[in-house]
Write an enzyme that holds these catalytic residues in place. Structure first.
Site, mmCIF file in Angstrom:
data_model
loop_
_atom_site.group_PDB
_atom_site.id
_atom_site.type_symbol
_atom_site.label_atom_id
_atom_site.label_comp_id
_atom_site.label_asym_id
_atom_site.label_seq_id
_atom_site.Cartn_x
_atom_site.Cartn_y
_atom_site.Cartn_z
ATOM 1 N N GLY A 9 0.828 -1.194 0.000
ATOM 2 C CA GLY A 9 0.000 0.000 0.000
ATOM 3 C C GLY A 9 0.869 1.254 0.000
ATOM 4 O O GLY A 9 1.902 1.295 0.666
ATOM 5 N N ALA A 53 0.192 6.260 4.901
ATOM 6 C CA ALA A 53 0.949 5.400 5.812
ATOM 7 C C ALA A 53 2.034 4.635 5.053
ATOM 8 O O ALA A 53 3.195 4.618 5.468
ATOM 9 C CB ALA A 53 0.006 4.433 6.530
ATOM 10 N N ARG A 86 -19.445 13.742 13.261
ATOM 11 C CA ARG A 86 -20.023 13.116 12.071
ATOM 12 C C ARG A 86 -21.136 12.129 12.387
ATOM 13 O O ARG A 86 -22.170 12.108 11.715
ATOM 14 C CB ARG A 86 -18.920 12.392 11.305
ATOM 15 C CG ARG A 86 -17.952 13.358 10.689
ATOM 16 C CD ARG A 86 -16.782 12.659 10.059
ATOM 17 N NE ARG A 86 -15.959 13.654 9.372
ATOM 18 C CZ ARG A 86 -14.817 13.385 8.768
ATOM 19 N NH1 ARG A 86 -14.346 12.158 8.755
ATOM 20 N NH2 ARG A 86 -14.137 14.332 8.161
#
Lengths: 635, 264
Positions: free
Chosen positions: A39, A43, A329
């Site tokens: 990925g 990060a 939220r």
């Protein structure tokens, strides 16, 4: 019992103490260690670049055609940091406190405090890279208040903060690739984790262009693969975002924590039809100036501009006078749903208005254009309506997942050598994430946490020499090939997309913004049925040794079909409401989330017991030494 | 079943807005070594509210039901920011709408019965992979040549220790908004990457952080452009016209200026 390994001692000293006590790897020895990073979002890119700079051998993988395209790029609003540049009372402790409270007291104190501590370093790092943050006329960094915070601590680059931060991390990564310290594999997907003697030692990948299945060995594996919001089919995630890397690791022994914690973002563009593939978020920074309302009565037919003030219900301002439109939220989303359930929704019933008329009157259209121009343009492109003239229509949508693979304070999963960073882990946001905190966590993990904790792991663990000829690699590769062949051989009548949509509908209806026992039991019945049919009747065209997007998607949907069941299972067993997890059976008289701290102030982490089998639920008790658990109130 | 979450996936009528029929001519190419060709497809019942890529999804569902292989195309975020989508639509990179990526293009921009020609980006530096998918690794290589500030993690000054004039910061942001989609290259008759490279060079040249490596950066990136097989700029302006993020040709002028200064 799971050991969080949070260091002892006063909260503010834990991280410094831990860093001092951690083992080091001396610079000359680092080149002897190899690291796999899966990925390339905030990060993954930050970790790859930083570890390579330090001298480790890094191999990095992404399924996109370039590491620059990871979905961190789509984050709009900003990144929090406890700089207190505004002199308005912010501090590391306040950012820590807001994050713990915002997460509805379901996160670890130690992790969250560390996050707040390193937040200030992130801004410095990004500025040094040339990230063009918004500036004031005097040349200093600008800030805005964001999503439920009472201080201005959010740094931003127009409505493209995620893009600019990711391009910063990407440029650091490209620099290392150029120097030969990172071996980059784009258009490559991880399909298995390889575990040898209980330790993560490699991965099996598929080259998405040639179909080649390959083995990669390393001394540690870092998963930085984002969240699982696409289990709902419709979400604000990118089309490629998936659970496969973390789910494959889960199947090899990594515990999955709090899968039911999902964030439904309140301000997204409403759904328009069956053939829609994706929902689009409008940054919640809009709630700083937009007023949210619905008509007071059902069956209103007038255009919004024609409805007088007396016939409008500004429901967030009415219910939460002190926070108004800026409530967190989860609260904003549930209230929008509630007024729509009452039949007062607009535009077919599943939308509420977000109105800028007052703000335009107050500060002028020019200023509003300056603040939100790109967001207004995006809205106009999608809906063909002009939000300067008529209120926006918005509705909540799945946006972020707080759950993820369980990790300890060192970001290491229960499988030694397997580390999990960013949205892919569960660690810092509890049951609800505050706005502008996702970017903060991704970069904190990648730039400032993993360089220390990975060194500690290497310095304190003897890694046995292993090659890709080991039986575990052969077996994992055979499993990948078998699965690919199985998917291609079914030749059924239904498309992969139709299964994904069917799963998504079950997830949204029964595991969405509000959940109850009956619905969750229905999901637990339906998901295995859909999964069974998938493996009997899916149509995957083409071949395995070729560029085959249908095959890619089929593998991801197959994993979602296993994961969704665990998600529903976790939501059923968590007999309380907290943050984004709202159980209708557990609410206060005012319809707010009602926690059960006596029985559920813990992390639930699941152990895989086999395909279709009920996973074992492990518990990590959360310890609160510094904050007092209270009912969140935004009134 | 809980009925309270509202139906997101199931609209009762399936579509809102009107529906139209489209005739598609789509470039099909098995792989980089096989010659490509156009195939014709008819699609009806296409909602004008759909995005262009929703429409291609619909085509692929139809092809799968017919037992044919779906059309491969690149896409990911579908909200105009990741830069993955890359289609030449009726001869225009990213289609007919100004400053709009393919994924943000909607069927309402087309009329009933219209023929739409869909091709991949075509450039020597973007070799084909399959159908509408090309390899844009050359853009990553171009960034590797110098599109960064060489700072490692840690040991940097406080964010406010580096003052940046708001005007410079705003201009740097205008250039940094590039999404790396490659439309500029696809639209350019010379397949030049000048707009892409100059956006990165401008972004960093306008900021104090970029000053130390300013000369080497432009020299190295310009050399890399040539080596990677991109063409030169002959001021057609097609790149600026198709750029979904409104990156201006001023950046190319700035890059040229930077290049001359670097050579002095």
């Amino acid at each position: 019992m799971l050991d969080s390994k949070v260091p002892s001692g006063p909260l503010a000293e834990k991280w410094d103490k831990h860093k001092f006590e951690s083992k080091l790897v001396n610079p000359a020895n680092r080149r002897k260690f190899s690291v796999i990073v899966v990925g390339t979002g905030l990060a993954g890119a930050a970790a790859s670049a930083t570890l390579a700079e330090m001298g480790y051998n890094v191999k990095t993988f992404c399924f996109q055609d370039s590491p620059r395209r990871a979905h961190s790029i789509a984050a709009q609003g900003g990144i929090n940091a406890a700089k207190n540049y505004r002199n308005d009372g912010d501090s590391i402790y306040r950012l820590f406190y807001d994050t713990i409270k915002g997460g509805d007291y379901r996160a670890r104190e130690g992790n969250v405090h560390r996050l707040a501590q390193v937040s200030v370093n992130i801004i410095d790092q990004c500025v040094a890279q040339g990230v063009p943050f918004a500036r004031e006329y005097g040349g200093m960094l600008d800030n805005r208040s964001f999503g439920g915070a009472q201080v201005s601590r959010t740094f931003y680059a127009r409505g493209q903060t995620g893009q600019q931060l990711l391009l910063g991390a990407y440029s650091a990564l490209e620099r290392q690739i150029h120097l030969g310290t990172v071996e980059m594999h784009s258009r490559t997907e991880m399909l298995e984790l390889v575990v040898i003697n209980g330790t993560a030692r490699g991965i099996i990948t598929r080259d998405l262009v040639t179909g080649a299945v390959e083995r990669h060995v390393a001394d540690a594996v870092l998963l930085c693969t984002g969240g699982y919001g696409n289990v709902f089919f419709l979400s604000t995630n990118a089309q490629g975002s998936n659970v496969t890397a973390t789910w494959r690791a889960h199947r090899k022994g990594a515990f999955f924590a709090n899968p039911c914690y999902t964030q439904i973002h309140p301000t997204c563009i409403p759904v328009h039809g069956e053939d829609q593939s994706k929902l689009t978020l409008m940054s919640e920074s809009l709630r700083n100036d937009g007023r949210v309302w619905v008509p007071k009565s059902k069956g209103e037919t007038r255009r919004p501009e024609e409805i007088p003030e007396s016939d409008r219900d500004y429901f967030l301002e009415r219910k939460y006078p002190s926070f108004g439109n800026l409530v967190p939220r989860d609260v904003a989303s549930r209230n929008a749903k509630a007024v729509c359930d009452e039949g007062r929704g607009v535009s077919g019933g599943m939308a509420v208005y977000m109105d800028f008329a007052d703000a335009i009157k107050r500060v002028g259209e020019h200023t509003i254009r300056d603040r939100y121009g790109n967001l207004f343009d995006m809205y106009a492109k999608i809906t063909a309506e002009n939000p300067y003239e008529t209120p926006m229509k918005i509705y909540p949508a799945v946006h972020y997942t707080m759950g993820g693979l369980w990790v300890d304070y060192n970001l290491m999963s229960n499988v030694p050598g397997l580390f999990v960073l960013g949205e892919a882990n569960f660690s810092d946001h509890g049951a609800n994430r505050l706005g502008a905190s996702a970017l903060m966590q991704g970069l904190a993990d990648g730039y400032f946490v993993i360089p220390y904790t990975l060194g500690n792991y290497f310095g304190s663990t003897k890694s046995e020499p292993v090659t890709t000829d080991h039986d575990a690699f052969k077996e994992a590769e055979a499993a990948v090939n078998e699965r690919t062949n199985k998917l291609l051989s079914i030749k059924g009548n239904r498309t992969v997309l139709s299964f994904h949509k069917e799963l998504g509908k079950v997830m949204w209806d029964d595991c969405g913004m509000a959940r109850n026992k009956e619905g969750l039991n229905n999901a637990l019945k339906r998901i295995p049925e859909i999964r069974e049919e998938f493996w009997q009747n899916v149509a995957v065209t083409g071949s395995g040794d070729d560029f085959n997007q249908t095959l890619e998607r089929a593998g991801r949907v197959a994993d979602f079909l296993e994961f969704g069941e665990m998600f529903a299972h976790d939501a059923l067993l968590r007999e309380e409401s907290c943050g984004g997890h709202f159980r209708e059976e557990h609410q206060t008289e005012e319809n707010e989330a009602k926690r059960d701290d006596d029985n559920f102030a813990h992390v639930a982490a699941y152990e895989f017991n086999g395909y279709g089998k009920t996973p074992t639920r492990h518990v990590e008790q959360l310890v609160f030494e510094n904050v007092k658990l209270t009912q969140r109130s935004y009134k | 079943m809980a009925t309270t979450n509202g139906s997101i996936n199931g609209h009762s009528d399936g579509h809102s807005g009107k529906t139209i029929a489209l005739h598609l001519q789509v470039w099909r190419q098995k792989n980089s070594t096989t010659k490509g060709h156009f195939e014709n497809y008819d699609l009806s019942g296409v909602s004008t509210e759909m995005s262009f890529l929703d429409m291609l999804d619909m085509l692929n569902e139809q092809l799968t039901h017919e037992g044919k292989e779906p059309v491969a195309f690149d896409h990911d975020c579908r909200e105009g920011i990741c830069g993955t989508c890359s289609l030449m639509i009726n001869g225009y990179a990213h289609g007919p709408d100004e400053h709009t990526t393919t994924c943000q293009t909607h069927i309402r921009s087309f009329s009933d019965g219209e023929t739409i020609v869909i091709e991949p980006w075509r450039a020597r530096a973007f070799p084909p992979i399959k159908d509408l998918v090309v390899d844009r690794t050359s853009f990553d290589l171009l960034i590797q040549a110098g599109g960064y500030v060489s700072v490692s993690t840690g040991g940097v000054p406080d964010g406010n220790a580096i003052a940046v004039a708001k005007e410079s910061s705003d201009k740097a942001m205008d250039a940094a908004a590039c999404i790396g989609c490659g439309a500029c290259v696809a639209a350019c008759p010379n397949a030049s990457a000048m707009l892409f490279a100059s956006a990165k060079i401008s972004h960093l040249a306008l900021l104090p952080q970029g000053q130390v490596e300013r000369k080497n950066r432009v020299a190295n990136m310009v050399r890399a452009m040539d080596e990677l097989g991109f063409g030169n700029c002959t001021n057609h302006g097609e790149c600026e016209a198709v750029c979904p993020k409104e990156i201006k040709m001023d950046n190319i002028a700035r890059m040229n200026r930077e290049y001359y200064f670097a050579a002095l």
